[in-house]
Scaffold this motif. Structure first.
Motif, PDB file in Angstrom:
ATOM      1  N   GLY A   1      -2.519  12.141   4.020  1.00 11.47           N
ATOM      2  CA  GLY A   1      -3.149  10.832   3.866  1.00 11.47           C
ATOM      3  C   GLY A   1      -2.088   9.739   3.797  1.00 11.47           C
ATOM      4  N   ASN A   2      -2.511   8.527   3.486  1.00 13.20           N
ATOM      5  CA  ASN A   2      -1.547   7.424   3.399  1.00 13.20           C
ATOM      6  C   ASN A   2      -0.475   7.681   2.347  1.00 13.20           C
ATOM      7  OD1 ASN A   2      -2.155   5.303   5.341  1.00 13.20           O
ATOM      8  ND2 ASN A   2      -4.117   5.134   4.288  1.00 13.20           N
ATOM      9  N   SER A   3      -0.875   8.261   1.210  1.00 13.30           N
ATOM     10  CA  SER A   3       0.122   8.516   0.161  1.00 13.30           C
ATOM     11  C   SER A   3       1.178   9.494   0.652  1.00 13.30           C
ATOM     12  CB  SER A   3      -0.542   9.095  -1.095  1.00 13.30           C
ATOM     13  OG  SER A   3      -1.427   8.176  -1.670  1.00 13.30           O
ATOM     14  N   GLY A   4       0.737  10.611   1.220  1.00 14.93           N
ATOM     15  CA  GLY A   4       1.672  11.647   1.666  1.00 14.93           C
ATOM     16  C   GLY A   4       2.634  11.105   2.708  1.00 14.93           C
TER      17      GLY A   4
ATOM     18  N   HIS B   1       3.045  -0.539  -0.535  1.00 12.26           N
ATOM     19  CA  HIS B   1       2.584  -1.764   0.112  1.00 12.26           C
ATOM     20  C   HIS B   1       1.172  -1.525   0.631  1.00 12.26           C
ATOM     21  CE1 HIS B   1       6.724  -3.064  -0.041  1.00 12.26           C
ATOM     22  NE2 HIS B   1       6.347  -4.255   0.407  1.00 12.26           N
TER      23      HIS B   1
ATOM     24  N   ALA C   1       0.527  15.098  -2.543  1.00  9.97           N
ATOM     25  CA  ALA C   1      -0.186  13.855  -2.226  1.00  9.97           C
ATOM     26  C   ALA C   1      -1.543  14.246  -1.671  1.00  9.97           C
ATOM     27  CB  ALA C   1       0.614  13.028  -1.229  1.00  9.97           C
ATOM     28  N   THR C   2      -2.299  14.951  -2.498  1.00 12.20           N
ATOM     29  CA  THR C   2      -3.539  15.575  -2.044  1.00 12.20           C
ATOM     30  C   THR C   2      -4.767  14.778  -2.466  1.00 12.20           C
ATOM     31  OG1 THR C   2      -3.140  17.038  -3.925  1.00 12.20           O
ATOM     32  CG2 THR C   2      -2.741  17.929  -1.745  1.00 12.20           C
ATOM     33  N   GLY C   3      -4.550  13.515  -2.813  1.00 11.43           N
ATOM     34  CA  GLY C   3      -5.673  12.621  -3.034  1.00 11.43           C
ATOM     35  C   GLY C   3      -6.295  12.717  -4.413  1.00 11.43           C
TER      36      GLY C   3
ATOM     37  N   ASP D   1       3.458   7.878   3.325  1.00  9.99           N
ATOM     38  CA  ASP D   1       4.360   6.884   2.724  1.00  9.99           C
ATOM     39  C   ASP D   1       5.476   7.570   1.940  1.00  9.99           C
ATOM     40  OD1 ASP D   1       2.944   4.763   3.719  1.00  9.99           O
ATOM     41  OD2 ASP D   1       2.239   4.002   1.792  1.00  9.99           O
TER      42      ASP D   1
ATOM     43  N   HIS E   1      -9.638   6.524  -8.025  1.00 12.51           N
ATOM     44  CA  HIS E   1      -8.298   7.064  -7.795  1.00 12.51           C
ATOM     45  C   HIS E   1      -7.597   7.395  -9.107  1.00 12.51           C
ATOM     46  CE1 HIS E   1      -8.913   4.643  -4.015  1.00 12.51           C
ATOM     47  NE2 HIS E   1      -8.653   5.832  -3.550  1.00 12.51           N
TER      48      HIS E   1
ATOM     49  N   ASP F   1       0.029  24.213   6.725  1.00 12.56           N
ATOM     50  CA  ASP F   1      -0.400  24.457   5.358  1.00 12.56           C
ATOM     51  C   ASP F   1       0.555  25.416   4.636  1.00 12.56           C
ATOM     52  OD1 ASP F   1      -2.042  24.076   3.242  1.00 12.56           O
ATOM     53  OD2 ASP F   1      -3.777  25.167   4.082  1.00 12.56           O
TER      54      ASP F   1
ATOM     55  N   GLU G   1     -10.711   7.519   9.116  1.00 11.50           N
ATOM     56  CA  GLU G   1      -9.708   6.501   8.897  1.00 11.50           C
ATOM     57  C   GLU G   1      -8.331   7.008   9.311  1.00 11.50           C
ATOM     58  OE1 GLU G   1      -9.047   5.649   4.781  1.00 11.50           O
ATOM     59  OE2 GLU G   1      -7.435   4.250   5.230  1.00 11.50           O
TER      60      GLU G   1
ATOM     61  N   PRO H   1      -4.557  21.035  -5.418  1.00 10.85           N
ATOM     62  CA  PRO H   1      -4.757  22.346  -4.808  1.00 10.85           C
ATOM     63  C   PRO H   1      -4.086  23.421  -5.661  1.00 10.85           C
ATOM     64  CG  PRO H   1      -3.006  21.180  -3.656  1.00 10.85           C
ATOM     65  CD  PRO H   1      -3.484  20.267  -4.755  1.00 10.85           C
TER      66      PRO H   1
ATOM     67  N   VAL I   1       3.187  17.307   0.264  1.00  7.24           N
ATOM     68  CA  VAL I   1       1.976  17.969   0.754  1.00  7.24           C
ATOM     69  C   VAL I   1       0.852  16.944   0.875  1.00  7.24           C
ATOM     70  CG1 VAL I   1       0.338  19.853   0.350  1.00  7.24           C
ATOM     71  CG2 VAL I   1       2.695  20.024  -0.518  1.00  7.24           C
TER      72      VAL I   1
HETATM   73  N1  LIG Z   1      -0.165   1.993   1.083  1.00  6.79           N
HETATM   74  C1  LIG Z   1      -1.456   2.013   0.893  1.00  6.79           C
HETATM   75  O1  LIG Z   1      -2.125   1.025   0.991  1.00  6.79           O
HETATM   76  C2  LIG Z   1      -2.096   3.288   0.525  1.00  6.79           C
HETATM   77  C3  LIG Z   1      -1.280   4.302   0.153  1.00  6.79           C
HETATM   78  C4  LIG Z   1      -1.831   5.473  -0.304  1.00  6.79           C
HETATM   79  C5  LIG Z   1      -3.188   5.618  -0.388  1.00  6.79           C
HETATM   80  N2  LIG Z   1      -3.996   4.612   0.006  1.00  6.79           N
HETATM   81  C6  LIG Z   1      -5.432   4.795  -0.106  1.00  6.79           C
HETATM   82  O2  LIG Z   1      -5.718   5.486  -1.293  1.00  6.79           O
HETATM   83  C7  LIG Z   1      -6.685   6.482  -1.056  1.00  6.79           C
HETATM   84  C8  LIG Z   1      -6.106   7.857  -1.389  1.00  6.79           C
HETATM   85  O3  LIG Z   1      -5.065   8.200  -0.459  1.00  6.79           O
HETATM   86  P1  LIG Z   1      -4.214   9.523  -0.604  1.00  6.79           P
HETATM   87  O4  LIG Z   1      -3.312   9.605   0.540  1.00  6.79           O
HETATM   88  O5  LIG Z   1      -3.641   9.582  -1.970  1.00  6.79           O
HETATM   89  O6  LIG Z   1      -5.297  10.686  -0.538  1.00  6.79           O
HETATM   90  P2  LIG Z   1      -6.213  11.171   0.718  1.00  6.79           P
HETATM   91  O7  LIG Z   1      -6.347  10.096   1.694  1.00  6.79           O
HETATM   92  O8  LIG Z   1      -7.417  11.770   0.128  1.00  6.79           O
HETATM   93  O9  LIG Z   1      -5.336  12.295   1.408  1.00  6.79           O
HETATM   94  C9  LIG Z   1      -5.156  13.540   0.819  1.00  6.79           C
HETATM   95  C10 LIG Z   1      -4.450  14.455   1.792  1.00  6.79           C
HETATM   96  O10 LIG Z   1      -4.213  15.702   1.167  1.00  6.79           O
HETATM   97  C11 LIG Z   1      -4.815  16.749   1.933  1.00  6.79           C
HETATM   98  N3  LIG Z   1      -5.302  17.776   1.024  1.00  6.79           N
HETATM   99  C12 LIG Z   1      -6.281  17.661   0.108  1.00  6.79           C
HETATM  100  N4  LIG Z   1      -6.467  18.832  -0.517  1.00  6.79           N
HETATM  101  C13 LIG Z   1      -5.591  19.705   0.011  1.00  6.79           C
HETATM  102  C14 LIG Z   1      -5.314  21.075  -0.201  1.00  6.79           C
HETATM  103  N5  LIG Z   1      -5.991  21.780  -1.099  1.00  6.79           N
HETATM  104  N6  LIG Z   1      -4.327  21.645   0.525  1.00  6.79           N
HETATM  105  C15 LIG Z   1      -3.668  20.941   1.450  1.00  6.79           C
HETATM  106  N7  LIG Z   1      -3.892  19.665   1.700  1.00  6.79           N
HETATM  107  C16 LIG Z   1      -4.841  19.032   0.998  1.00  6.79           C
HETATM  108  C17 LIG Z   1      -5.928  16.095   2.702  1.00  6.79           C
HETATM  109  O11 LIG Z   1      -6.264  16.852   3.838  1.00  6.79           O
HETATM  110  P3  LIG Z   1      -7.720  16.747   4.509  1.00  6.79           P
HETATM  111  O12 LIG Z   1      -7.821  15.387   5.110  1.00  6.79           O
HETATM  112  O13 LIG Z   1      -7.708  17.822   5.526  1.00  6.79           O
HETATM  113  O14 LIG Z   1      -8.743  16.949   3.448  1.00  6.79           O
HETATM  114  C18 LIG Z   1      -5.284  14.766   3.039  1.00  6.79           C
HETATM  115  O15 LIG Z   1      -4.424  14.869   4.130  1.00  6.79           O
HETATM  116  C19 LIG Z   1      -7.057   6.319   0.411  1.00  6.79           C
HETATM  117  O16 LIG Z   1      -8.122   5.423   0.481  1.00  6.79           O
HETATM  118  C20 LIG Z   1      -5.875   5.667   1.019  1.00  6.79           C
HETATM  119  O17 LIG Z   1      -6.158   4.918   2.154  1.00  6.79           O
HETATM  120  C21 LIG Z   1      -3.478   3.457   0.485  1.00  6.79           C
END
Ligand SMILES: NC(=O)c1ccc[n+]([C@@H]2O[C@H](COP(=O)([O-])OP(=O)(O)OC[C@H]3O[C@@H](n4cnc5c(N)ncnc54)[C@H](OP(=O)(O)O)[C@@H]3O)[C@@H](O)[C@H]2O)c1
Ligand SMILES: Cc1cc2nc3c(=O)[nH]c(=O)nc-3n(C[C@H](O)[C@H](O)[C@H](O)COP(=O)(O)OP(=O)(O)OC[C@H]3O[C@@H](n4cnc5c(N)ncnc54)[C@H](O)[C@@H]3O)c2cc1C
Lengths: 451, 209
Positions: free
Chosen positions: A196-199, A66, A325-327, A201, A155, A300, A279, A161, A193
């Motif tokens: 962020g929002n993905s992790g 969502h 869920a490391t982005g 959720d 994305h 970690d 954010e 990692p 792991v």
């Molecule tokens: N429901 C929604 O609307 C929704 C859902 C999911 C995502 N999104 C959006 O989509 C985008 C991507 O979100 P995302 O959650 O997939 O990715 P993200 O926001 O980039 O979060 C990635 C997470 O993984 C951690 N991470 C990255 N590399 C790592 C490593 N080597 N070891 C351990 N942890 C590591 C990051 O820690 P650090 O912060 O310390 O680097 C961060 O906590 C964002 O803009 C988000 O707002 C929106």
């Protein structure tokens, strides 16, 4: 469009090429057409909507995605979502919305599906030659445009990692974008792991679907619920942004006090999401799951070892499934990095005002920001500015020069301080500052020409 | 719409949602094989301050517009016709018109009658209408917003209104000379005056396509 041979590039005159038919590409096509430009939009997939379309081969949607931004803060400014939709629409509604937008403004007839752009290059000064990757068995097509807008999203390339011992791990490891179906969690010991929002959720999905859920985060980040003070959080905070400066701090602190204390109780020590802070994660269920034990938080990961995972604090677990869920890593390979301002050691683009190429006046990127608020309105104003810029550039050299000075001056004003190391943080902007900056840029572009 | 106007609106609570009555007449509804939906022709959305709301356009307008090959719709804003009353005033009526406009399958021409003209003009300040038609405008905002996307604008008033303050203000705001029709401003929904207005509006629209 006519037929063209594989040798000669087909010349589309002053038409503009938009790459990608996700939300950003669609908004770009609409706003360029509204400003009188001819537009060809190329989409590598066979569907529109980008990451909101589960039929897009690479869609990163996971179970039950969502919005984290509320409807009124997410909708495109000149095309509101239906007001009987919920505050936080689903991914399916988001796709329905984008499809309606495309239909309403007749965008589909300008989109070429199944057409991946493999390369763009400057030619004849400020024009661009665009190469459409050939389908199997045919030759590459080449076309020339007056300008190019890249709207390919950021994305698509998982940021993965690597931990000691990971190659020999005996359980399953997936990136968050590969999860797709909640049934994969059922009955499993799941390790999520990434904070962020993905992790967050996905940890909540695992809390109710899996046999057990451990959530590993390498540092604490600010958390907010989806509602504050009886209103959607982003709306409530945005409203405070409209108050006199001396009141903002006070009102914000008051609103965030409760959530801050709850987070602290759950062991999350992060600075509150201040005005220029990073954010926050937005999820109202997460802390409750931590509170009832269905999500166990860990630091970690130190290493993988056969069936086991050891965390930095020495504790261990035996997960069946690890969801990373490391982005994502922003990746734009279709253009020379130099044109995006990638220089020196940093692999990250450095665009004027986060959208204009510092090297080519007729190249811009839409949507390459992490504003921490709804992305679509930001892209609307970005593409509004880009469309006006393309006009001004041709017709009014003096204003064009003014504009160039302004965007250069604006470009460093909205950086966000963040303790995060992952790629997303390099794209973050302070939404309020960035919008104000876009407003100033648009004002310059829209000034009545001096008579 | 300016960025600042949008920022302000995005920070204002939205009017309460209502189930809006929307009357629709499509070329296909006419059961006349000679009349085809013209995919190039913009759909039309009408509103009026008449308490009947959308129903006021049922007598003649919607069918006539559909006969010209256009998708024709009319909306009852809150408190009119079959739409329940709710708080909000002009801001909410404008919201109702915009909400109705985005449910029309393609970019729509907005036609507003009397106070409805004011709502249509305000709606056009935040939705890129394909055209804006103001019929006998009343209580028109002193400084209407700049219409998004620069749609063509038509002002239609009765001969008796041609010199009115309202008509002049609109002319000044948009730089459009009024088109006048013979007959009373209260006869816009049926009768000879109505036919005259519709002919004028539809031929103007056809010229703008
Ligand atoms: N429901 C929604 O609307 C929704 C859902 C999911 C995502 N999104 C959006 O989509 C985008 C991507 O979100 P995302 O959650 O997939 O990715 P993200 O926001 O980039 O979060 C990635 C997470 O993984 C951690 N991470 C990255 N590399 C790592 C490593 N080597 N070891 C351990 N942890 C590591 C990051 O820690 P650090 O912060 O310390 O680097 C961060 O906590 C964002 O803009 C988000 O707002 C929106
Ligand atoms: C899980 C998740 C949840 C999110 N939730 C929210 C939210 O709640 N609120 C919010 O505002 N934002 C959210 N976002 C941010 C999201 O990025 C934006 O909402 C928006 O979808 C961005 O659209 P885009 O067009 O820039 O990118 P995309 O949707 O990624 O679209 C890019 C398009 O370009 C195409 N493409 C890529 N390369 C090429 C090429 N070489 N040639 C041709 N076509 C190409 C792709 O196939 C795709 O269709 C979320 C993101 C994710 C991952």
């Amino acid at each position: 469009m006519q037929e063209y041979s594989s040798q000669a590039a087909y010349d589309r005159g002053e038409a503009v090429c938009v790459i990608g038919a996700g939300a950003s590409g669609l908004i770009a096509v609409k706003n360029l057409r509204e400003n009188g430009f001819e537009v060809d939009c190329y989409e590598r997939d066979t569907v529109l909507g980008g990451l909101w379309n589960p039929q897009n081969q690479h869609s990163p949607l996971y179970p039950n995605t969502h919005l984290v931004t509320s409807r009124s803060q997410t909708e495109i400014p000149d095309f509101p979502m239906p007001d009987d939709w919920p505050d936080y629409p689903s991914a399916a509604q988001m796709l329905e919305y984008l499809t309606a937008y495309a239909k309403h403004f007749g965008l589909s007839e300008h989109i070429w599906y199944g057409s991946e752009i493999s390369q763009i290059d400057t030619v004849e000064g400020s024009r661009f030659e665009v190469v459409v990757k050939p389908a199997a068995g045919s030759a590459a097509r080449r076309l020339r445009y007056g300008a190019v807008i890249i709207a390919t999203g950021h994305h698509w390339a998982p940021n993965l990692p690597a931990y000691p011992g990971q190659e020999d791990f005996r359980g399953t490891v997936l990136h968050s974008s590969q999860l797709k179906d909640a049934s994969r969690l059922r009955g499993k010991q799941v390790l999520v792991v990434g904070g962020g929002n993905s992790g967050v959720d996905i940890a909540c999905e695992a809390a109710v679907n899996a046999a057990g859920c451990v959530h590993s985060v390498r540092r604490d980040t600010p958390h907010l619920p989806k509602y504050l003070g009886g209103e959607p959080t982003d709306f409530a905070l945005a409203r405070i942004g409209g108050r006199p400066k001396f009141l903002r701090r006070f009102l914000t602190d008051r609103l965030l006090k409760g959530p801050g204390r709850l987070a602290a109780r759950m062991g999350i020590e992060a600075p509150g999401p201040g005005s220029a802070g990073e954010e926050p994660v937005r999820n109202g269920r997460y802390l409750e799951h931590v509170g009832d034990g269905s999500i166990r938080r860990r630091g970690d990961i130190a290493r993988f070892d056969g069936f086991d995972v050891t965390f930095a604090d020495g504790t261990e677990m035996r997960p069946d499934l690890v969801v990373l869920a490391t982005g994502y890593a922003p990746k734009i390979t279709l253009v020379k990095p130099k044109l995006l301002g990638v220089e020196g050691d940093s692999p990250y683009p450095k665009l004027y005002a986060r959208m204009f190429s510092p090297r080519a006046e007729t190249l811009a990127v839409a949507g390459l920001v992490e504003p921490g608020v709804g992305v679509l309105p930001i892209v609307h104003w970005q593409t509004h500015a880009i469309a006006h810029w393309l006009h001004v550039r041709k017709g009014d050299p003096e204003r064009a020069a003014n504009f160039r000075r302004q965007v250069v001056a604006e470009s460093d004003q909205y950086e966000v301080e963040s303790g995060g190391a992952s790629p997303r943080h390099r794209l973050a902007v302070d939404a309020e500052e960035y919008l104000a900056s876009l407003g100033r840029i648009i004002d310059i572009l829209e000034q009545e020409p001096a008579k | 719409m300016s960025l600042t106007a949008w920022v302000r609106r995005a920070r204002t609570p939205e009017p309460a949602p209502v189930r809006r009555e929307i009357a629709v007449f499509e070329p296909a509804d006419l059961f006349d094989i000679d009349i085809k939906d013209d995919p190039e022709a913009s759909p039309v959305l009408c509103c009026t301050d008449d308490p009947a709301g959308a129903a006021a356009f049922n007598a003649l307008w919607l069918k006539r517009i559909a006969t010209s090959g256009r998708y024709a719709a009319a909306v009852s804003v809150r408190g009119q016709g079959g739409t329940p009353a709710a708080e909000g005033g002009v801001e909410a009526f404008t919201h109702d018109v915009v909400q109705a406009a985005v449910t029309v399958p393609r970019q729509a021409v907005l036609i507003g009658h009397r106070e409805g003209a004011a709502w249509a003009a305000l709606a056009a300040g935040r939705y890129p209408a394909a055209g804006l038609v103001l019929v006998s405008p009343q209580r028109f905002p002193k400084q209407p917003p700049k219409p998004v996307g620069g749609p063509p604008i038509l002002l239609v008033v009765s001969e008796s209104e041609a010199q009115s303050k309202e008509a002049q203000a609109v002319t000044e705001a948009y730089g459009t000379a009024p088109l006048t029709f013979a007959g009373s401003p209260d006869e816009v929904f049926k009768g000879a005056a109505a036919e005259g207005i519709l002919d004028a509006v539809l031929s103007w629209l056809d010229g703008k396509k």
